[in-house]
Design a protein around this motif. Sequence first.
Motif, short mmCIF file in Angstrom:
data_model
loop_
_atom_site.label_atom_id
_atom_site.label_comp_id
_atom_site.label_asym_id
_atom_site.label_seq_id
_atom_site.Cartn_x
_atom_site.Cartn_y
_atom_site.Cartn_z
N TRP A 83 36.56 36.92 43.92
CA TRP A 83 36.61 38.31 44.41
C TRP A 83 36.41 39.29 43.25
O TRP A 83 35.95 40.41 43.45
CB TRP A 83 37.95 38.55 45.09
CG TRP A 83 38.04 39.83 45.85
CD1 TRP A 83 38.74 40.95 45.52
CD2 TRP A 83 37.38 40.13 47.10
NE1 TRP A 83 38.57 41.92 46.48
CE2 TRP A 83 37.74 41.45 47.45
CE3 TRP A 83 36.53 39.41 47.94
CZ2 TRP A 83 37.29 42.06 48.62
CZ3 TRP A 83 36.07 40.02 49.10
CH2 TRP A 83 36.44 41.32 49.42
N LEU A 84 36.74 38.87 42.04
CA LEU A 84 36.66 39.75 40.87
C LEU A 84 35.28 39.79 40.25
O LEU A 84 35.05 40.59 39.33
CB LEU A 84 37.68 39.31 39.82
CG LEU A 84 39.13 39.23 40.30
CD1 LEU A 84 40.02 38.70 39.18
CD2 LEU A 84 39.63 40.60 40.76
N THR A 85 34.36 38.96 40.69
CA THR A 85 33.03 38.90 40.08
C THR A 85 31.93 39.11 41.11
O THR A 85 30.84 38.52 41.01
CB THR A 85 32.82 37.57 39.33
OG1 THR A 85 33.06 36.47 40.24
CG2 THR A 85 33.76 37.45 38.15
N ARG A 86 32.19 39.95 42.07
CA ARG A 86 31.16 40.24 43.09
C ARG A 86 30.06 41.12 42.52
O ARG A 86 30.27 41.89 41.61
CB ARG A 86 31.81 40.92 44.30
CG ARG A 86 32.71 40.01 45.11
CD ARG A 86 33.38 40.76 46.25
NE ARG A 86 34.30 41.77 45.76
CZ ARG A 86 34.72 42.81 46.45
NH1 ARG A 86 34.27 43.00 47.69
NH2 ARG A 86 35.56 43.67 45.94
N TRP A 105 34.14 33.16 34.39
CA TRP A 105 35.24 32.44 35.05
C TRP A 105 36.10 31.68 34.04
O TRP A 105 37.27 31.43 34.30
CB TRP A 105 34.68 31.48 36.09
CG TRP A 105 33.98 32.15 37.23
CD1 TRP A 105 34.12 33.45 37.64
CD2 TRP A 105 33.03 31.57 38.12
NE1 TRP A 105 33.33 33.71 38.72
CE2 TRP A 105 32.64 32.57 39.04
CE3 TRP A 105 32.47 30.30 38.23
CZ2 TRP A 105 31.72 32.34 40.06
CZ3 TRP A 105 31.55 30.06 39.25
CH2 TRP A 105 31.18 31.06 40.15
N SER A 106 35.55 31.33 32.90
CA SER A 106 36.33 30.61 31.90
C SER A 106 37.43 31.49 31.29
O SER A 106 38.30 30.99 30.58
CB SER A 106 35.42 30.10 30.78
OG SER A 106 34.95 31.15 29.95
N LYS A 107 37.39 32.80 31.58
CA LYS A 107 38.38 33.72 31.02
C LYS A 107 39.47 34.10 32.02
O LYS A 107 40.31 34.97 31.73
CB LYS A 107 37.67 35.00 30.55
CG LYS A 107 36.55 34.78 29.54
CD LYS A 107 37.05 34.17 28.25
CE LYS A 107 35.93 34.05 27.23
NZ LYS A 107 36.40 33.41 25.97
N ASP A 109 42.93 33.95 34.27
CA ASP A 109 44.29 33.44 34.12
C ASP A 109 45.05 33.76 35.40
O ASP A 109 44.50 34.34 36.35
CB ASP A 109 44.99 34.03 32.89
CG ASP A 109 45.10 35.54 32.92
OD1 ASP A 109 45.00 36.16 34.01
OD2 ASP A 109 45.31 36.13 31.84
N ALA A 110 46.31 33.36 35.43
CA ALA A 110 47.10 33.51 36.65
C ALA A 110 47.19 34.96 37.09
O ALA A 110 47.17 35.26 38.30
CB ALA A 110 48.49 32.92 36.44
N GLU A 111 47.29 35.88 36.15
CA GLU A 111 47.47 37.28 36.52
C GLU A 111 46.24 37.83 37.23
O GLU A 111 46.36 38.45 38.30
CB GLU A 111 47.77 38.11 35.27
CG GLU A 111 48.04 39.58 35.58
CD GLU A 111 48.43 40.37 34.36
OE1 GLU A 111 48.73 41.57 34.51
OE2 GLU A 111 48.43 39.81 33.25
N VAL A 112 45.05 37.63 36.67
CA VAL A 112 43.86 38.18 37.32
C VAL A 112 43.54 37.41 38.60
O VAL A 112 43.09 38.00 39.59
CB VAL A 112 42.65 38.21 36.37
CG1 VAL A 112 42.91 39.10 35.18
CG2 VAL A 112 42.22 36.82 35.94
N THR A 457 39.49 44.04 33.55
CA THR A 457 40.10 43.23 32.50
C THR A 457 39.28 41.97 32.26
O THR A 457 39.01 41.58 31.09
CB THR A 457 41.54 42.83 32.90
OG1 THR A 457 42.33 44.02 33.03
CG2 THR A 457 42.17 41.92 31.86
N LEU A 458 38.84 41.31 33.33
CA LEU A 458 38.05 40.09 33.20
C LEU A 458 36.72 40.37 32.55
O LEU A 458 36.26 39.62 31.66
CB LEU A 458 37.87 39.45 34.58
CG LEU A 458 37.24 38.07 34.62
CD1 LEU A 458 38.04 37.07 33.80
CD2 LEU A 458 37.11 37.59 36.07
#
Length: 461
Positions: A83-86, A105-107, A109-112, A457-458
């Motif tokens: 959802w964060l990389t649309r 995607w390799s970056k 973590d649980a928070e994002v 952030t990502l």
Amino acid sequence: MTGAARTIIEGAYVATVDAAGSEYAEGHVVVEGSDIVAVGPGPAPEWAADVGGPGHPAVTRIDGRGHLLTPGLVNTHHHLYQWLTRGLAQDAILFDWLTALYPTWSKIDAEVVGAGALGGMAVAVRSGCSTMADHHYVFPRDSGDILGSIVHAAQQLGVRLSVTRGSMDLGASKGGLPPDFAVETTDAILVASDDAVRRFHDPSREAMTRIALAPCSPFSVTADLLRESATLARSLRVRLHTHGSETLEEEAFCLATFGKTPTQYLDDLGWLGDDVWMAHCVHLDDHAIARFAETGTGVAHCPSSNARLAAGIAPVPQLVAAGVPVGLGVDGSASNESGQLGAEIRMAVLMNRLRAGADGMSGRTGLYLATMGGARVLGRSAEIGSIEVGKLADLALWRVDGVEHAGIADPVAALTLGAQPPLARLLVNGETVVRDGELTRVREADVAREVSLASATLRAR
């Protein structure tokens, strides 16, 4: 002692999606606690409205006139972290799209991931989805409790969740597609998979969270991981999931590497069975369809994603005719920026007519795939997927008397062929999680803010 809370829905067009395809033009459904206790034509029985005094439940009445009532929709395949990389790699086929996005995607973590899961599920829930299946397979080192963050997001929304402990152990240096920094060791994956089941899996009838084991795909995992994951899953009595036969490139990879089609390869490793479901299955020959039918292997059909990545049109009418369990999936939100499962019904109907003709798929078949078909795929057909006495109260109430749908002769066609109707109410386990199109348990503005921050952030990483 006061009885369980009761909800009465009356006057709606009820499409039960039961085995007989029962529908009631002006029907009723009565829910007590988490269970459906009455379904039928006309008003609810008089006993349902008994209120007051010890032992009598609190009663909520919902006027269903001008609405279509269906089972809650079941999403059988998603990648919520995406959802964060649309909006990236917009014109790529699958292998190029993956190669472009693996570094980002390799970056994670649980928070994002938690923020992305909340955003992705919020949109799916607002489109009528009461059960989500999330295939998560990227676990960077020191990334925290990623599965826990996805489970927490589902709990916040009140949605039912089947989340997988996915995995990749075949990096580029060993002939796989993913870069080496995106994979784990086989032993570490098996330990983490066992831990995920013991922490999160609930086998009970009313379970809100279940776990499956899900090595990612034939081109990103080893045969050892597939074989050992199947053995572990069956010892723990959980389901198995993977991608299969999504693209012609995947088929070429399997033929060149293993001398077999994806289905033959997975079959030889014990990966066909009624405890397995596979995403996509676009390129299946007659032999593969027959093996899926013989073994009861399920399919998650993801029409929008298949179109977005130009993968092709899955042979869904043939699969359904053969008796293969088939459900619908959103797939990764980075390959389906909509994220709305309700919209996949119409897409499935239209795309399969392109392949099979005007009678290739009816709207009611599309609704079946999105409800009872999905429940079969996830192994929950005894509990959800249809509106029947004794089943759990996962219900979607759609408004079909507004300007978009007024005058459509068939209320089911309003949902399956028309614009997606406004969602008046969504019940999960008898609890209202959407009312008049709005989430009841979280503030949508807060979710949007969290998603924007996590995505930024990502990208910055």
